[in-house]
Design a protein around this motif. Structure first.
Motif, mmCIF file in Angstrom:
data_model
loop_
_atom_site.group_PDB
_atom_site.id
_atom_site.type_symbol
_atom_site.label_atom_id
_atom_site.label_comp_id
_atom_site.label_asym_id
_atom_site.label_seq_id
_atom_site.Cartn_x
_atom_site.Cartn_y
_atom_site.Cartn_z
ATOM 1 N N GLN A 102 0.818 -1.214 0.000
ATOM 2 C CA GLN A 102 0.000 0.000 0.000
ATOM 3 C C GLN A 102 0.856 1.270 0.000
ATOM 4 O O GLN A 102 0.365 2.363 0.283
ATOM 5 C CB GLN A 102 -0.931 0.004 1.213
ATOM 6 N N PHE A 104 3.749 1.954 1.798
ATOM 7 C CA PHE A 104 4.431 2.334 3.030
ATOM 8 C C PHE A 104 5.777 1.618 3.151
ATOM 9 O O PHE A 104 5.990 0.545 2.580
ATOM 10 C CB PHE A 104 3.577 1.982 4.255
ATOM 11 N N VAL A 276 -3.804 -0.459 8.585
ATOM 12 C CA VAL A 276 -3.486 0.146 7.285
ATOM 13 C C VAL A 276 -4.493 1.242 6.957
ATOM 14 O O VAL A 276 -4.128 2.374 6.604
ATOM 15 C CB VAL A 276 -3.489 -0.920 6.163
ATOM 16 N N THR A 277 -5.769 0.917 7.087
ATOM 17 C CA THR A 277 -6.834 1.873 6.754
ATOM 18 C C THR A 277 -6.765 3.123 7.625
ATOM 19 O O THR A 277 -6.900 4.252 7.138
ATOM 20 C CB THR A 277 -8.220 1.219 6.909
ATOM 21 N N GLN A 280 -3.852 5.296 6.556
ATOM 22 C CA GLN A 280 -4.164 5.921 5.282
ATOM 23 C C GLN A 280 -5.109 7.113 5.473
ATOM 24 O O GLN A 280 -4.890 8.199 4.921
ATOM 25 C CB GLN A 280 -4.815 4.911 4.334
ATOM 26 N N GLN A 281 -6.135 6.895 6.274
ATOM 27 C CA GLN A 281 -7.126 7.951 6.493
ATOM 28 C C GLN A 281 -6.547 9.142 7.242
ATOM 29 O O GLN A 281 -6.786 10.302 6.881
ATOM 30 C CB GLN A 281 -8.316 7.385 7.276
ATOM 31 N N THR A 283 -3.434 10.087 7.596
ATOM 32 C CA THR A 283 -2.287 10.773 6.990
ATOM 33 C C THR A 283 -2.605 11.225 5.579
ATOM 34 O O THR A 283 -1.738 11.719 4.867
ATOM 35 C CB THR A 283 -1.040 9.863 6.974
ATOM 36 N N SER A 284 -3.866 10.996 5.146
ATOM 37 C CA SER A 284 -4.322 11.354 3.790
ATOM 38 C C SER A 284 -3.521 10.648 2.710
ATOM 39 O O SER A 284 -3.317 11.175 1.620
ATOM 40 C CB SER A 284 -4.254 12.878 3.578
ATOM 41 N N ILE A 285 -3.031 9.435 3.045
ATOM 42 C CA ILE A 285 -2.267 8.643 2.079
ATOM 43 C C ILE A 285 -3.204 7.568 1.554
ATOM 44 O O ILE A 285 -3.359 6.506 2.143
ATOM 45 C CB ILE A 285 -1.016 8.003 2.720
ATOM 46 N N GLN A 286 -3.896 7.859 0.529
ATOM 47 C CA GLN A 286 -4.838 6.932 -0.062
ATOM 48 C C GLN A 286 -4.240 6.316 -1.328
ATOM 49 O O GLN A 286 -3.615 7.005 -2.128
ATOM 50 C CB GLN A 286 -6.140 7.665 -0.432
ATOM 51 N N GLN A 287 -4.447 5.026 -1.467
ATOM 52 C CA GLN A 287 -3.918 4.326 -2.643
ATOM 53 C C GLN A 287 -5.040 4.123 -3.660
ATOM 54 O O GLN A 287 -6.161 3.855 -3.294
ATOM 55 C CB GLN A 287 -3.326 2.969 -2.225
#
Length: 287
Positions: A102, A104, A276-277, A280-281, A283-287
């Motif tokens: 994802q 990271f 993981v989710t 992502q949410q 840190t605004s790191i969306q795949q």
């Protein structure tokens, strides 16, 4: 045929001997208790952890006077993973693929006096110092911590580490319960517990409770997102710890599982995917 005990032989030996030493000399038993409290057992790594080590980039980082073992996987955005007392960085082996796929970079440590790192004794302040150094060196965006690692991570944050996304898995929060569980593990009396509390106060000028997550989280000066992951069937760190920190930090998110206990929770796909989710949410790191 009787079942083989899951309690390590070294601990069973201490459990047999400790009450006898205490009966002879409470002062001697108290000194032994203090020594054991700050001396983690180094357990042998299972084959699957040795296997994941082979695929890691490894280096040593000198923190104060100890060489600390660092493991990394992937080339993406760094997330630091911190094990618990008597643990190892490779206990997060199941996290590696879900995170690296994802985008990271997984960064794991062997804390001081743990795994392949230097030392025989350690404590929360030293652990927190290592966390801060590795976090800053790797430019991490979040921390995932198991058990004692969660308390040490919060301590680092209370002392200036600007981490904004924290996940604590099966992490103790109530200082008094930590002492009680250690007394129980050694078959020591409450008198030894009182002597230990007095020792901490004399050595640090602070009550033991001030080193608990319940007190530490109140001292963190910046806003941060916190995910709590706890299992209903964890005999070492019960749901009481999760509920207690929710009371003092109500904005924390709680992800509750069942049937996993204290260590198997690190191998559960639902737990890993939730971590993981969450990162992502937040840190605004969306795949």
């Amino acid at each position: 045929m009787s079942k083989k005990s899951k309690v390590p032989f070294a601990l069973r030996s201490i459990q047999w001997l400790f009450p006898k030493v205490e009966a002879i000399s409470s002062a001697l038993a108290a000194r032994w208790f203090q020594h054991l409290f700050f001396t983690p057992i180094r357990y042998k790594s299972p084959e699957k952890e040795i296997e994941i080590t082979r695929s890691a980039n490894r280096y040593k980082l000198l923190v104060d006077d100890k060489n600390i073992q660092i493991y990394t996987w992937g080339e993406g955005i760094p997330v630091l993973m911190v094990h618990g007392w008597a643990g190892r960085g490779t206990q997060f082996r199941k996290f590696v693929e879900p995170f690296t796929t994802q985008g990271f970079k997984v960064v794991a440590i062997d804390g001081p006096a743990h795994g392949k790192s230097d030392g025989t004794k350690t404590e929360i302040m030293e652990f927190a110092s290592v966390i801060e150094r590795v976090y800053l060196r790797e430019k991490a965006v979040a921390i995932i911590a198991h058990s004692f690692g969660g308390v040490a991570s919060l301590y680092a944050m209370a002392n200036g580490l600007q981490n904004k996304v924290q996940i604590n898995i099966a992490s103790p929060t109530i200082g008094e319960e930590i002492i009680k569980s250690f007394l129980k593990a050694l078959k020591a009396s409450e008198h030894i517990g009182k002597m230990f509390r007095d020792f901490i106060l004399n050595q640090t000028g602070k009550r033991f409770e001030e080193f608990s997550a319940l007190e530490i989280v109140k001292r963190i000066p910046h806003e941060f997102d916190l995910l709590l992951v706890y299992d209903e069937d964890d005999d070492e760190v019960t749901m009481e710890h999760a509920n207690a920190i929710k009371k003092v930090y109500p904005q924390a998110n709680l992800f509750q599982t069942k049937g996993l206990g204290h260590n198997r929770i690190l191998k559960e796909d639902r737990v890993i995917n939730r971590c993981v989710t969450f990162i992502q949410q937040k840190t605004s790191i969306q795949q």
